[in-house]
Design an enzyme around this catalytic site. Structure first.
Site, PDB file in Angstrom:
ATOM      1  CE1 TYR A 189       6.249  -6.162  -0.629  1.00  0.00           C
ATOM      2  CE2 TYR A 189       8.010  -4.838   0.576  1.00  0.00           C
ATOM      3  CZ  TYR A 189       6.800  -5.184   0.611  1.00  0.00           C
ATOM      4  OH  TYR A 189       5.729  -4.749   1.610  1.00  0.00           O
TER       5      TYR A 189
ATOM      6  CB  SER B 128       6.071  -1.261   1.511  1.00  0.00           C
ATOM      7  OG  SER B 128       7.507  -1.485   2.248  1.00  0.00           O
TER       8      SER B 128
ATOM      9  CE  LYS C 244       3.665  -3.872  -1.160  1.00  0.00           C
ATOM     10  NZ  LYS C 244       2.235  -3.987  -1.124  1.00  0.00           N
TER      11      LYS C 244
END
Length: 262
Positions: free
Chosen positions: A159, A146, A163
């Site tokens: 998150y 991401s 990533k």
């Protein structure tokens, strides 16, 4: 012909999180260029829809429904794919995600969960599938990272950190598995998945998201699938350990994400 390098005739691809969004778009794209596809996700109803699209392309689809966050699920999935088709040539580690939340509204447990969901699941399948690939003709692994693993965005602590780890895992595993297995990644930006639709809707929040991207639009899952297709085929035969940002220019221009307050 150069376009022949984009073909996967006679190959087998495994796609996780294949029931919708980016995973579904990748699975269908791989089928369009000739691959049989193993579709893995938790929701059988969604997999059945994607499997029908794969079969419309004239390719075989095999469904594996279950929770891939289980520590043994990666090995089981690779074993299932090999038992069904006798080989694995491509793996798309698309499974991932996490609840948004800045540092003050997050927790150590949330960070650990994000690592398990985004990194450990990819590692488990990579290890098991690479064993199959190395007994065969080699192959290509593509991880879905991401842009928030590369640029800062408020509310993406767990998150984004996971990533970022997946991005570097891509480089390290590429070094270990070369020359017979290539490992690359795609880092999507703001892409219109079901999760994003719930976050930005159709009003001012969406307009802000579009305006924050240099290309002035939200990405489509097929934008990501096109990059995945390149990395999964011999079109990218001289690439390994690389990350392609499919983000409308966010990373290249060092622009922070402008999403609703989380």
């Amino acid at each position: 012909m150069i376009l022949d390098r984009f073909r996967l005739d006679g190959k087998v691809a495994v796609v996780t999180g294949a029931g919708r969004g980016i995973g579904a778009a990748c699975a269908i794209a791989l089928a369009e260029v000739g691959a049989d596809v193993v579709l893995a996700a938790r929701t059988q109803a969604q997999l059945l829809v994607v499997a029908e699209e794969v079969r419309r392309k004239g390719r075989r689809a095999h469904l594996v429904c279950g929770d891939l966050s289980d520590p043994d699920a990666g090995a089981a999935l690779a074993g299932d794919a090999e038992a069904e088709f006798g080989r694995i040539d491509v793996v798309i580690n698309n499974l991932g995600g996490g609840r948004p939340g800045p540092l003050g509204h997050s927790s150590t447990e949330a960070l650990e969960k994000a690592f398990r969901f985004n990194v450990s699941t990819a590692d488990a399948l990579t290890r098991a599938a690479a064993d199959v690939m190395l007994r065969g003709d080699g192959g290509a692994i593509v991880n879905i990272s991401s842009v928030v693993g590369r640029v800062a965005g408020r509310g993406f602590l767990a998150y984004g950190t996971a990533k970022a780890a997946l991005t570097h895992y891509t480089r390290l595993s590429a070094a270990d598995l070369s020359p017979r297995v290539r490992v690359n990644a795609v880092a999507p930006g703001i892409v219109l998945t079901v999760a994003l639709q719930k976050l930005v809707g159709e009003g001012p929040a969406r307009e802000r998201a579009e305006a924050s991207t240099p290309l002035r639009r939200i990405g489509d899952p097929q934008d990501v699938a096109a990059a995945v297709l390149y990395l999964a085929t011999d079109a990218s035969a001289y690439l390994t350990g690389k990350v392609i940002e499919v983000d409308g220019g966010l990373h290249a221009l060092n622009i922070d994400l402008d999403l609703p307050d989380l």
